[in-house]
Design a protein around this motif. Structure first.
Motif, PDB file in Angstrom:
ATOM      1  N   MET A   1     -66.097  -5.733 -51.070  1.00  0.00           N
ATOM      2  CA  MET A   1     -66.570  -6.155 -49.761  1.00  0.00           C
ATOM      3  C   MET A   1     -65.431  -6.346 -48.770  1.00  0.00           C
ATOM      4  N   LYS A   2     -64.254  -6.707 -49.266  1.00  0.00           N
ATOM      5  CA  LYS A   2     -63.112  -6.866 -48.363  1.00  0.00           C
ATOM      6  C   LYS A   2     -62.752  -5.533 -47.711  1.00  0.00           C
ATOM      7  N   LYS A   3     -62.860  -4.463 -48.486  1.00  0.00           N
ATOM      8  CA  LYS A   3     -62.574  -3.138 -47.935  1.00  0.00           C
ATOM      9  C   LYS A   3     -63.577  -2.783 -46.844  1.00  0.00           C
ATOM     10  N   TYR A   4     -64.836  -3.088 -47.106  1.00  0.00           N
ATOM     11  CA  TYR A   4     -65.871  -2.768 -46.128  1.00  0.00           C
ATOM     12  C   TYR A   4     -65.724  -3.610 -44.868  1.00  0.00           C
ATOM     13  N   LEU A   5     -65.375  -4.874 -45.039  1.00  0.00           N
ATOM     14  CA  LEU A   5     -65.163  -5.747 -43.890  1.00  0.00           C
ATOM     15  C   LEU A   5     -63.970  -5.272 -43.062  1.00  0.00           C
ATOM     16  N   ALA A   6     -62.925  -4.818 -43.747  1.00  0.00           N
ATOM     17  CA  ALA A   6     -61.748  -4.294 -43.048  1.00  0.00           C
ATOM     18  C   ALA A   6     -62.118  -3.066 -42.219  1.00  0.00           C
ATOM     19  N   GLU A   7     -62.940  -2.177 -42.782  1.00  0.00           N
ATOM     20  CA  GLU A   7     -63.382  -0.982 -42.056  1.00  0.00           C
ATOM     21  C   GLU A   7     -64.259  -1.357 -40.861  1.00  0.00           C
ATOM     22  N   PHE A   8     -65.084  -2.369 -41.039  1.00  0.00           N
ATOM     23  CA  PHE A   8     -65.934  -2.862 -39.963  1.00  0.00           C
ATOM     24  C   PHE A   8     -65.088  -3.370 -38.800  1.00  0.00           C
ATOM     25  N   ILE A   9     -64.102  -4.189 -39.112  1.00  0.00           N
ATOM     26  CA  ILE A   9     -63.223  -4.753 -38.078  1.00  0.00           C
ATOM     27  C   ILE A   9     -62.414  -3.644 -37.405  1.00  0.00           C
ATOM     28  N   GLY A  10     -61.844  -2.758 -38.202  1.00  0.00           N
ATOM     29  CA  GLY A  10     -61.014  -1.683 -37.653  1.00  0.00           C
ATOM     30  C   GLY A  10     -61.773  -0.773 -36.709  1.00  0.00           C
ATOM     31  N   THR A  11     -63.000  -0.394 -37.085  1.00  0.00           N
ATOM     32  CA  THR A  11     -63.800   0.488 -36.230  1.00  0.00           C
ATOM     33  C   THR A  11     -64.225  -0.223 -34.963  1.00  0.00           C
ATOM     34  N   CYS A  12     -64.500  -1.513 -35.076  1.00  0.00           N
ATOM     35  CA  CYS A  12     -64.851  -2.316 -33.899  1.00  0.00           C
ATOM     36  C   CYS A  12     -63.683  -2.342 -32.914  1.00  0.00           C
ATOM     37  N   VAL A  13     -62.495  -2.571 -33.415  1.00  0.00           N
ATOM     38  CA  VAL A  13     -61.301  -2.618 -32.557  1.00  0.00           C
ATOM     39  C   VAL A  13     -61.045  -1.261 -31.901  1.00  0.00           C
ATOM     40  N   LEU A  14     -61.148  -0.192 -32.674  1.00  0.00           N
ATOM     41  CA  LEU A  14     -60.931   1.155 -32.134  1.00  0.00           C
ATOM     42  C   LEU A  14     -61.911   1.452 -31.009  1.00  0.00           C
ATOM     43  N   THR A  15     -63.177   1.129 -31.223  1.00  0.00           N
ATOM     44  CA  THR A  15     -64.202   1.398 -30.218  1.00  0.00           C
ATOM     45  C   THR A  15     -64.006   0.544 -28.977  1.00  0.00           C
ATOM     46  N   LEU A  16     -63.743  -0.739 -29.177  1.00  0.00           N
ATOM     47  CA  LEU A  16     -63.583  -1.647 -28.048  1.00  0.00           C
ATOM     48  C   LEU A  16     -62.375  -1.280 -27.192  1.00  0.00           C
TER      49      LEU A  16
END
Length: 231
Positions: A1-16
């Motif tokens: 789940m840590k990997k998935y959360l990291a991907e969630f945060i990273g994609t959010c930052v890239l998009t924003l």
């Protein structure tokens, strides 16, 4: 789940930050009386996306590998560096991150009129057709994913991998922005498109920016597997 959360945060930052910079630059240009070369605005947007990748690569790269892009994850799956379970978790997390990034941008702007969406036809700065847009996105994603597979193939490249990947994305955007706005990332395109509204042109056209990058990522993995085989 840590990997998935990291991907969630990273994609959010890239998009924003990526899409947000595109909106900010285009808005300032439209409201300014100063003539600013189109190439300069393109560079600003390109570096915003590239530097977002660099920042996230050195933040979450050691946790998830910092794919933050379904096309990259597909390339990793096809090249045998990822299993189906993680691929599914990564893609879901990336799409959710892209949506959250677009929602945050909508809240900041107070409007969903322009969220850095991609497009073709009248939604393209150069008015390119759907066929040309598809080809451009496949080529851009192919080059981007091929660069990622190459630089991450050796552990000793770890210190510079984030920088190489970020600069590669910058290069991709410099070429692609006038054509499609540059997607090469289904999650980055889907988030702004769905927040723009189900009746928007961006949402009607987003299928291309989901399919074409996935095709480009898969082709890059097949090509890299062939080129890297010792026999």
């Amino acid at each position: 789940m840590k990997k998935y959360l990291a991907e969630f945060i990273g994609t959010c930052v890239l998009t924003l930050f990526g899409c947000g910079s595109a909106v900010a630059v285009n808005t300032l240009l439209a409201q300014s009386n100063v003539l600013v070369p189109l190439g300069f605005s393109t560079l600003l947007i390109a570096f915003a996306f590239g530097l977002s990748i660099v920042a996230m690569a050195y933040s979450i790269g050691n946790i998830s590998g910092c794919h933050i892009n379904p096309a990259v994850s597909l390339g990793m799956l096809v090249s045998g560096r990822m299993n189906v379970k993680d691929f599914t978790g990564y893609v879901i997390s990336q799409f959710l991150g892209g949506i959250l990034g677009a929602i945050l941008l909508f809240i900041i702007l107070g409007s969903n009129a322009s969220l850095g969406t991609n497009g073709f036809g009248e939604a393209s700065a150069m008015g390119i057709s759907v066929g040309v847009a598809f080809l451009v996105e496949v080529i851009l994603t192919f080059v981007f994913v091929l660069a990622i597979l190459g630089v991450t193939s050796k552990a000793e490249n770890g210190r510079i991998a984030g920088l190489v990947i970020g600069l590669s994305l910058t290069l991709i955007h410099i070429f692609g922005i006038p054509f499609t706005g540059t997607s090469v990332n289904p999650a980055r395109s889907f988030g702004p498109a769905i927040v723009s509204g189900l009746t928007s042109v961006a949402f009607a056209q987003v299928w291309l920016f989901i399919l074409a990058p996935l095709v480009g990522g898969a082709l890059a993995a097949v090509c890299y597997n062939f080129l890297s085989k010792e026999d």
